[in-house]
Design a protein around this motif. Structure first.
Motif: not given
Lengths: 301, 301
Positions: B173-178, B170-171, B118-121, B144
């Motif tokens: 939010s980006d991946l909709n983690q609950p 950000r992760i 996983m990379t967050v830019s 994660t």
């Protein structure tokens, strides 16, 4: 003619509403509640219907998602012209037993361009990953998002996209995603053509010649029995497909499954004690079709 | 001296057992069940304890994870010598109200080298991301995994690692983690030194000089009130820190939060209507310390 009693599934377009509905089901159904997810890009055919029927048999709630994910299309691919037919999809979903249909807009799934990227190495460099760079990165992100939104107990994928199933299973395993991946068999037309939403693109002559894919794959067990090593098997497959003048081969590949490693060319495949994937991608006109057979060489004898 | 009544938390070393225990709690507690996760690398101090106490106040079950994640350490960093003290950690966890302590071996978390990256830019290229390439990729994967294993309702992170909080949010939010990310304030020694597991490395003279970090950060609101633009604020901070002969500055940075964008240098910061992070990373001897202050410029007037 049998009249099938079906109730129209609920259509949900927002993540918040989807979560509310699933949570409502879980509260009502109690500890034994099971949720199945069938992620699709719509334009449903009998292959998708078979996934929904399987999910409906296994779970108390089946969620169908329909989302043409821009992230998994390359710049020169068919995102814009990918076929869409919402009304027909809803009828198929109702008949196959989906109770919730999640139909988000692109803005709902990607309110801002995502900063988080997922890459899976080792099993994405070959087959469709080679000709569609970035494709599986996009698949990984959208499937992970859908898993996190729906939080299903099980998710159903068709083995026509065998590499996709392997990639998703690897992500689930690597990241401990709490979902069981259920791979389901390829569904075919009566003449053998593997069902695909892209089959609608085929002109009559292309469709006729495309039958060579399933015909060739049906011969794979016999060729393995006869003692073919990987190189020879691939040559035979390629030669059979190339007899069709409209066929333009993208790849013909023989790999272990789900590791997607090349088996040794020194030994006949019939001695291989691993699952084997024989897969092809072939263009007929503008339409790229894929098909495959998954088998255990020790069982084709 | 007050005797605190605490019960020893259960120690869990496998993913399967952790899931079983959390699921058992959810079944017993019913629909209102709430699970809080405090992910740590152990060698716990009062900062970690404050996260656990907050979680215990918010949730029916608090899970502490202790895992020194090899994936987030660079090849020349301190993975091998990172301080560990399981017995003391368990006492801290008991006192702070954690009921489950997840203590997996590296083999349990990474049975095979993970293929999924996983990379967050956009928010990982500056601050600690610049001097620790790959660090936040490793953080993203392990956080994660922990979210997927524990499936908490809330997860608690200390703002001392403000960039880590921004990346994790950000992760999510980006991946909709609950999961809800709960950022918690920095905890400091009475003389101002921000608590860190790495503080044990400091020699007495280094520890004395390291006080310059919190002393400098405490002056930031006044400097903003006086009308400093970003460049001037950074110069003042760097000059203050550089007065200590043992201080070797890695970075002195002023960025919007949580976007981590550089604010315009053309205007005084006191006019900025966004949250602002003033952050420093400084080596004292072999030990790299970080500290920061997060503020809203319109509220420091």
């Amino acid at each position: 003619m049998t009249a099938t009693l079906t109730s129209a599934p609920a259509i949900v377009r927002t993540i918040a509403e989807l979560r509310r509905r699933v949570s409502e089901y879980r509260t009502q159904a109690g500890p034994g509640a099971k949720v199945g997810l069938v992620p699709t890009m719509g334009f449903l055919h009998e292959g998708h219907a078979s996934l929904m029927r399987r999910s409906a048999a296994d779970n108390g709630l089946t969620v169908l998602s329909i989302f043409v994910n821009p992230l998994q299309f390359g710049p020169n691919e068919d995102f814009e012209r990918y076929p869409r037919d919402e009304a027909r999809d809803l009828a198929v979903a109702a008949e196959a037993g989906a109770q919730l249909v999640f139909l988000p807009e692109v803005k709902e799934m990607y309110p801002t361009p995502p900063s988080t990227k997922m890459t899976v190495s080792g099993i994405t460099e070959m087959l469709c990953g080679a000709s569609r760079p970035g494709h599986f990165d996009g698949v990984g992100v959208v499937v992970t998002k859908l898993f996190n939104i729906v939080q299903p107990d099980r998710a159903y994928f068709g083995l026509k996209d065998a590499q996709q199933v392997a990639v998703v299973a690897r992500i689930v395993s690597d990241l401990n995603q709490p979902v069981e991946i259920v791979p389901c068999p390829i569904v075919r037309e009566s003449d053998g053509l593997a069902l695909s939403s892209r089959n609608v693109y085929l002109k009559p002559e292309e469709r006729e010649q495309a039958l060579v894919l399933s015909q060739t794959l049906r011969q794979v067990p016999a060729w393995i029995r006869e003692g073919a090593a990987p190189g020879e098997l691939k040559s035979r497959m390629a030669a059979a497909i190339a007899r069709m003048p409209l066929a333009e081969i993208d790849y013909v590949e023989v790999l272990t499954y789900p590791e997607l490693q090349a088996p040794s060319d020194a030994a006949p495949l019939r001695d291989l004690k691993m699952n084997l994937l024989a897969a092809v991608a072939v263009k007929f006109g503008q339409t790229r079709l894929i098909d495959n057979v998954l088998l255990n060489p020790t069982e084709v004898i």
